[in-house]
Design a protein around this motif. Structure first.
Motif, PDB file in Angstrom:
ATOM      1  N   PHE A 150       0.742  -1.363   0.057  1.00 33.94           N
ATOM      2  CA  PHE A 150      -0.175  -0.097   0.060  1.00 33.94           C
ATOM      3  C   PHE A 150       0.836   1.202  -0.095  1.00 33.94           C
ATOM      4  O   PHE A 150       1.848   1.383   0.775  1.00 33.94           O
ATOM      5  N   THR A 151       0.666   2.090  -0.763  1.00 38.85           N
ATOM      6  CA  THR A 151       1.472   3.329  -1.051  1.00 38.85           C
ATOM      7  C   THR A 151       0.612   4.711  -1.176  1.00 38.85           C
ATOM      8  O   THR A 151      -0.457   4.689  -1.782  1.00 38.85           O
ATOM      9  N   MET A 152       1.099   5.562  -0.223  1.00 38.58           N
ATOM     10  CA  MET A 152       0.313   7.074  -0.370  1.00 38.58           C
ATOM     11  C   MET A 152       1.349   7.946  -0.460  1.00 38.58           C
ATOM     12  O   MET A 152       2.474   7.812   0.092  1.00 38.58           O
ATOM     13  N   SER A 153       1.216   9.176  -1.298  1.00 46.28           N
ATOM     14  CA  SER A 153       2.201   9.985  -1.538  1.00 46.28           C
ATOM     15  C   SER A 153       1.655  11.177  -2.001  1.00 46.28           C
ATOM     16  O   SER A 153       0.443  11.332  -2.461  1.00 46.28           O
ATOM     17  N   ARG A 154       2.062  12.411  -1.785  1.00 47.19           N
ATOM     18  CA  ARG A 154       1.909  13.641  -2.355  1.00 47.19           C
ATOM     19  C   ARG A 154       3.227  14.087  -3.164  1.00 47.19           C
ATOM     20  O   ARG A 154       4.162  14.071  -2.814  1.00 47.19           O
ATOM     21  N   SER A 155       2.882  14.492  -4.394  1.00 45.43           N
ATOM     22  CA  SER A 155       3.782  14.934  -5.428  1.00 45.43           C
ATOM     23  C   SER A 155       3.440  15.963  -5.981  1.00 45.43           C
ATOM     24  O   SER A 155       2.253  16.416  -6.092  1.00 45.43           O
ATOM     25  N   SER A 156       4.555  16.804  -6.715  1.00 46.72           N
ATOM     26  CA  SER A 156       4.289  17.950  -7.384  1.00 46.72           C
ATOM     27  C   SER A 156       4.963  18.008  -8.665  1.00 46.72           C
ATOM     28  O   SER A 156       6.111  17.473  -8.945  1.00 46.72           O
ATOM     29  N   LEU A 157       4.345  18.761  -9.505  1.00 52.28           N
ATOM     30  CA  LEU A 157       4.944  18.653 -11.085  1.00 52.28           C
ATOM     31  C   LEU A 157       5.152  20.250 -11.499  1.00 52.28           C
ATOM     32  O   LEU A 157       3.963  21.017 -11.545  1.00 52.28           O
TER      33      LEU A 157
END
Length: 646
Positions: free
Chosen positions: A431-438
């Motif tokens: 299980f993976t949870m992430s916050r990312s930005s581009l």
């Protein structure tokens, strides 16, 4: 052949386990879980690349569930969407070093031969923050070879004029590897049912569709002991590609050739054990990207006097450095500190005009902790500060010349948490949870897209929350995998048409509120001594929650792949391969689209000593299909190949 096709379609849905080969360059790998295995459905191995007659990286990626390849189009290049996210928003690495161009964040994957790789790792939901990437979550790492024996040799060539040579060796503390690829593809033929009344066709021959590629990947490594390693490498791409004219009814033909599409990359990898508990890993690289695009007045490709006649030249480069300190605080815990910096420079001009410069720096500082709680359970958590600083922004105008535009900067905090669970040796749950930005690309903010778009210097950063759960298992000869994901994207960048009253086809890239991508993937496979069968189905649903009428481009909702190999007698291998996908939109207002399609390839092979001989056919049914509206692809094509391994 109909029986073979039916058998493929009737298979249970899955992916065959794609095993790592012994020639994997492990210093080039970057994993979310350093000490845990990667999901096999998210890899493409060297064994599968050879078995399925895969020549280019784009063809290999087409077998990853949830990934949709797009070929051809107005730039005659191969890109993709991964769970709905465009390839411009998914960084491509080779051995952990960025391959994507500084200006637009893309790389033509058809220019990269799959034959130089040991495997491809696809991080679908969240890649390691230590990579320092500018991404909405996913990333793709192309991992090269590292020899293990004093002499390793592979050679293959086929009648489609593709060839690969891999030579490597290891001698004591030293090793060297050289991979060479060559392709010289002539104008291809369209399916026989395609109309031949276009002036841009010679019968069914697709004029101006030929390409030529030369590739080199070479490295030398020094391994002084069991913990340290130092590698210097060089990657070269030399390509000439012709763009066949548009054949659709929703635009006009353009007459363009890339006489050169060149890329060079020099890199250094190191791993040094500083103390019994501290290890330093570093990467340094220098990358250049040069291409020339000639646009002609008409189909004679001889004059450049009119509005369509010009020559555009890019001369870009990037400098980068990545360093990670790994602190083994305990036998079951690793604390990592990472810093990453990449300096991008874009220099462009048309012949007869001055050179305009764009430059920016992207940097990050990351802390990551991997805790192996017990033999079954691991937890990874990381947080990082990511920034972008614009340095120089120049624009050329025929009336005012070169002028400086205001630069900009932005920063974000990204994070990742992942749980890895192995209830048994043959089961794996993550299980993976992430916050990312581009950050918006230089091209997104400042390009007129050859007169098709209006620049948007104020284009903002996209942010995403990604949730992913994946499971794979095996029982005797049966394997299976399943997964589901949800991506929430804020300030999503989309093409918006109708921004220019004088031309309804002109568009602008804008931040258009919130969007959600959600979907699932599942499959199964079965293997016996005389049979290998696997298939996968994936579904991706994309919605702009604030502007529901906007369509997402080149992103089919459904995709199905299947692979069947029979080994009946005399060491023969009879193989069938099926790829099918649903309808995809080619414009944001939904006015143009490509129809769904299915293609079948087949081959018959036998290995004699160390030589493999094969005959095959691509697009068995001679189906008309296209990834981009107005750019149909090749029809039924026969080929023969031979390969040798030592």
């Amino acid at each position: 052949m109909l029986l073979l096709s039916a058998a493929v379609a009737a298979l249970p849905l899955t992916a065959k386990p794609l095993m790592d080969t012994a020639q994997v360059f492990h210093l080039g790998e970057v994993k979310v879980f350093e000490h845990q295995r990667t999901f096999k459905a998210n890899q493409v191995s060297d064994d599968f690349i050879k078995s399925a007659d895969i020549q280019r990286v784009s063809e290999a990626l087409n077998w990853v569930p949830g990934l949709i390849v797009q070929e051809a189009g107005g730039r005659s290049e191969a890109g993709f969407t991964l769970r709905g996210i465009s390839s411009a928003d998914v960084p491509i690495y080779i051995d952990g070093v960025p391959m994507t161009a500084p200006y637009d964040g893309t790389v033509d994957l058809y220019r990269l031969p799959a034959g130089m790789l040991s495997k491809i790792d696809v991080n679908k939901s969240a890649s390691s923050l230590l990579l320092g990437g500018n991404t909405l979550g996913p990333s793709i790492n192309l991992i090269s070879r590292q020899p293990q024996k004093p002499l390793e040799l592979h050679f293959d060539v086929n009648t489609l004029w593709h060839g690969n040579l891999n030579v490597g060796g290891r001698w004591g503390q030293w090793f060297a590897q050289v991979d060479i690829g060559y392709a010289n593809v002539s104008n291809f033929r369209l399916p026989h049912s395609y109309p031949t009344d276009s002036p841009y066709l010679d019968g069914h021959k697709r004029l101006n569709s030929r390409t030529r590629d030369v590739n080199l990947n070479a490295k030398v490594g020094f391994v002084p002991n069991a913990t340290d390693e130092y590698v210097v490498g060089y990657t070269l791409v030399r390509a000439e590609k012709h763009i066949p004219p548009y054949l659709g009814e929703n635009g006009k033909a353009q007459f363009r050739i890339y006489p050169e599409w060149n890329k060079d990359e020099v890199y250094f990898h190191s791993m040094t054990r500083l103390t019994p508990t501290l290890t330093l890993k570093s990467r340094l690289w220098y990358d250049t990207f040069k291409n020339t695009l000639d646009s002609y007045d008409d189909f004679t490709y001889s004059t450049q006097q009119g509005k369509q006649g010009w020559t555009s030249i890019y001369n870009d480069y990037a400098l980068g450095a990545n360093a990670n300190i790994i602190w083994s605080t305990a036998n079951n815990n690793d604390l990592k500190f990472g810093v990453n910096y990449k300096y991008d420079v874009h220099r462009s001009h048309n012949v007869g005009e001055p050179v305009a410069h764009l430059s920016e720096g992207i940097y990050s500082f990351v802390m990551e902790d991997e805790a192996r709680l017990n033999r079954q359970l691991s937890l990874t958590a990381s947080i990082g500060w990511f920034g972008r600083q614009g340095y120089k922004v120049e624009e050329y105008n025929s009336k005012t010349g070169i002028s400086d535009l205001p630069n900009s900067h932005d920063s974000n905090i990204n994070a990742l948490a992942a749980l890895d669970y192995h209830p048994s040796a043959n089961q794996h749950l993550r299980f993976t949870m992430s916050r990312s930005s581009l950050f918006a690309r230089m091209k997104d903010r400042y390009s007129y897209k050859l007169g098709k778009a209006i620049p948007n210097p104020d284009l903002g950063t996209q942010n995403a929350i990604n949730l992913d759960i994946a499971y794979e298992g095996r029982w005797h000869n049966l394997s299976w995998q399943a997964g589901a994901f949800y991506n929430f994207i804020n300030d999503i960048i989309q093409e918006v048409t109708g921004v220019d009253a004088s031309d309804p086809k002109i568009y602008q890239l804008q931040n258009r509120g919130k969007a959600q991508y959600r979907g699932f993937e599942f499959g199964a496979g079965y293997e016996l001594s005389w049979l290998t069968a696997h298939a996968n189905y994936s579904m991706t649903d994309q919605r702009n929650m604030d502007h529901k009428d906007l369509k997402f481009l080149y992103s089919p909702k459904s995709k199905f792949t299947a692979f069947l190999e029979l080994r009946p007698i005399w060491h023969l291998r009879l193989q069938g391969r099926l790829i099918a996908q649903s309808k995809a939109f080619s414009s944001s207002n939904g006015s143009t689209s490509t129809a769904g399609f299915a293609t079948i390839d087949a081959s018959l092979a036998r290995k004699i000593w160390k030589t493999d001989v094969k005959v095959g056919v691509l697009n068995v049914a001679d189906r008309v299909y296209e990834y981009t509206e107005g750019y149909p692809l090749r029809g039924r094509t026969w080929y023969a190949s031979i390969s040798f391994d030592l």
